[in-house]
Design an enzyme around this catalytic site. Structure first.
Site, PDB file in Angstrom:
ATOM      1  N   LYS A 185     -48.321  19.268  18.153  1.00  0.00           N
ATOM      2  CA  LYS A 185     -49.039  19.570  19.427  1.00  0.00           C
ATOM      3  C   LYS A 185     -50.371  19.163  19.343  1.00  0.00           C
ATOM      4  O   LYS A 185     -50.746  18.724  18.174  1.00  0.00           O
ATOM      5  CB  LYS A 185     -48.870  21.181  19.905  1.00  0.00           C
ATOM      6  CG  LYS A 185     -47.436  21.905  19.548  1.00  0.00           C
ATOM      7  CD  LYS A 185     -46.500  21.393  20.666  1.00  0.00           C
ATOM      8  CE  LYS A 185     -45.285  21.856  20.368  1.00  0.00           C
ATOM      9  NZ  LYS A 185     -44.195  22.215  21.498  1.00  0.00           N
TER      10      LYS A 185
HETATM   11  C1  PLP Z   1     -43.229  23.308  21.663  1.00  0.00           C
HETATM   12  C2  PLP Z   1     -42.839  23.633  22.939  1.00  0.00           C
HETATM   13  C3  PLP Z   1     -42.543  25.075  23.171  1.00  0.00           C
HETATM   14  C4  PLP Z   1     -42.283  25.993  21.821  1.00  0.00           C
HETATM   15  O1  PLP Z   1     -43.450  26.320  21.320  1.00  0.00           O
HETATM   16  P1  PLP Z   1     -43.269  26.921  19.694  1.00  0.00           P
HETATM   17  O2  PLP Z   1     -44.758  27.286  19.352  1.00  0.00           O
HETATM   18  O3  PLP Z   1     -42.716  25.856  19.061  1.00  0.00           O
HETATM   19  O4  PLP Z   1     -42.647  28.183  20.018  1.00  0.00           O
HETATM   20  C5  PLP Z   1     -42.299  25.606  24.336  1.00  0.00           C
HETATM   21  N1  PLP Z   1     -42.534  24.761  25.503  1.00  0.00           N
HETATM   22  C6  PLP Z   1     -42.888  23.363  25.523  1.00  0.00           C
HETATM   23  C7  PLP Z   1     -42.679  22.471  26.369  1.00  0.00           C
HETATM   24  C8  PLP Z   1     -42.983  22.769  23.943  1.00  0.00           C
HETATM   25  O5  PLP Z   1     -43.287  21.475  23.960  1.00  0.00           O
END
Ligand code: PLP
Length: 389
Positions: A185
């Site tokens: 991210k």
């Molecule tokens: C990565 C992601 C998640 C999950 O986040 P985590 O921190 O891995 O639990 C949820 N929604 C979207 C759109 C994502 O890209």
């Protein structure tokens, strides 16, 4: 053949500052619910420009807490996009509510206010939306629909750190916004998450619920170990070790967003002349994308060539990904449970089956974008020519 380049899709940007921050926490006495988490929250809210921010163990935990603490549950319907990460919808399932899937817009990958409104029933209690790969949903119009019908709004901003609509940051329109700090991210803490809300009452409620429902924080206990529990809670805290990493990452957020924007626009320009290749992007001034990736959607003679294009790009050293591999109602768990008519999600299916996510991260230069554009152009020309013969 020797590979010209190695361009990973995503690469965490970890520096000496993050390493020193971790060592600093380890050298102290407080490893969790200490000052690092608290400071990270304050700095995160300041970076967004408003709201209360709460550190959490990951983005999925943030989504779960949002629905749970907004009292969404059995018998309730939540409108969700068909095209998203499965966590967006799992969170709705986890509280016992029913997800109602809505197709996305072809140009942005987002749910439109009209499509949301058309999905509302007497059972609808909330809208769970996603800013698709960082492209902002039309929040002013969606909030108008929501307030007219008295619906709660949860914004999944996992890929939307830096996403704004007329200057207001994603996550600050609805009742709650959730962020993820998973390694690919915009910023990372290893694993980690944040929930933001404009509502102080909700922030207080979630702050208790993330730590067992205990009535006072570690710092507020006059007699160590003595507390009461007023409500049901769970342990979704983020440690001070993770939080210290996040604080260092956050200091580079402007640089990260500038580089992503620069790379995105260079790559988009490089693909502009290509037939049968569409790029998802914002549609008007005032909309700011976080530029998580560049989503290229293929149609016409390229519609069924996605896997071949990925293979050739990967062979040329270009890392790629797919966001997301299936519309959620097509995933086995949801297919078996709800049996939704898959023909109702043509745009979600088009993105799932015919698109590639290309890298634009801060680890890359404009030169890398030109390389990707050239490689993809060669591949596309080759595949469209051989089709004609
Ligand atoms: C990565 C992601 C998640 C999950 O986040 P985590 O921190 O891995 O639990 C949820 N929604 C979207 C759109 C994502 O890209």
């Amino acid at each position: 053949m020797t590979q010209a380049r190695k361009i990973p899709f995503g690469k965490p940007w970890i520096t000496e500052a993050e390493r020193n921050a971790v060592l600093g926490v380890l050298a102290g006495d407080v490893l969790t619910h200490g000052p690092q988490a608290h400071e990270f929250e304050k700095e995160f809210a300041a970076a967004l420009g408003n709201g209360h921010a709460l550190t959490l163990s990951n983005g999925t935990a943030a989504l779960h807490l949002a629905y749970w603490q907004l009292d969404i549950g059995a018998g309730d319907e939540v409108i969700v996009p068909a095209q998203t990460h499965v966590a967006t919808v799992h969170a709705v399932e986890m509280v016992g509510a029913r997800p109602v899937f809505v197709d996305c817009d072809r140009a942005t990958g987002n749910m439109t206010p009209d499509a949301i409104e058309a999905a509302i029933t007497p059972q609808t209690r909330a809208i769970g939306l996603v800013h698709f790969v960082g492209i902002p949903c039309d929040m002013p119009a969606i909030m108008t629909v929501a307030s007219k019908r008295g619906l709660k709004v949860v914004e999944d901003c996992a890929l939307a750190l830096g996403t704004r609509w007329d200057g207001t940051h994603a996550g600050l329109f609805g009742d709650a916004g959730t962020f993820s700090f998973y390694p690919v991210k915009h910023i990372t803490t290893g694993d980690g998450g944040m929930l933001v809300t404009r509502h102080e009452d909700l922030a207080k409620k979630i702050s208790k619920a993330r730590a067992f429902g205990i009535d006072r924080t570690f710092a507020e206990r006059t007699v160590p170990g003595v507390y009461d529990v007023l409500s049901l809670g769970i342990n979704y805290r983020l440690s001070d070790i993770n939080s210290a990493i996040g604080r260092e990452q956050l200091k580079r957020l402007d640089t990260i967003l500038e580089r992503r924007a620069r790379n995105f626009s260079a790559l988009k320009k490089g693909l502009a002349g290509l037939e049968h290749v569409a790029v998802l992007d914002v549609t008007a001034a005032g909309q700011t994308s976080s530029h998580y990736c560049l989503t290229a959607v293929f149609d016409g003679p390229l519609a069924d060539k996605r896997t071949e294009i990925i293979r050739r790009l990967n062979a040329a050293g270009v890392g790629t990904s797919v966001y997301y591999p299936h519309p959620i109602p097509r995933l086995q768990y949801y297919r078996e449970k709800y049996g939704a008519d898959l023909a109702r999600f043509p745009n979600a299916a088009r993105i799932s089956d015919q698109s590639i996510a290309l890298p634009v991260g801060p680890h890359l230069e404009v030169d890398d974008m030109n390389y990707i554009a050239n490689e993809l152009t060669t591949i596309v020309r080759d595949l469209t020519c051989s089709k004609k013969n």
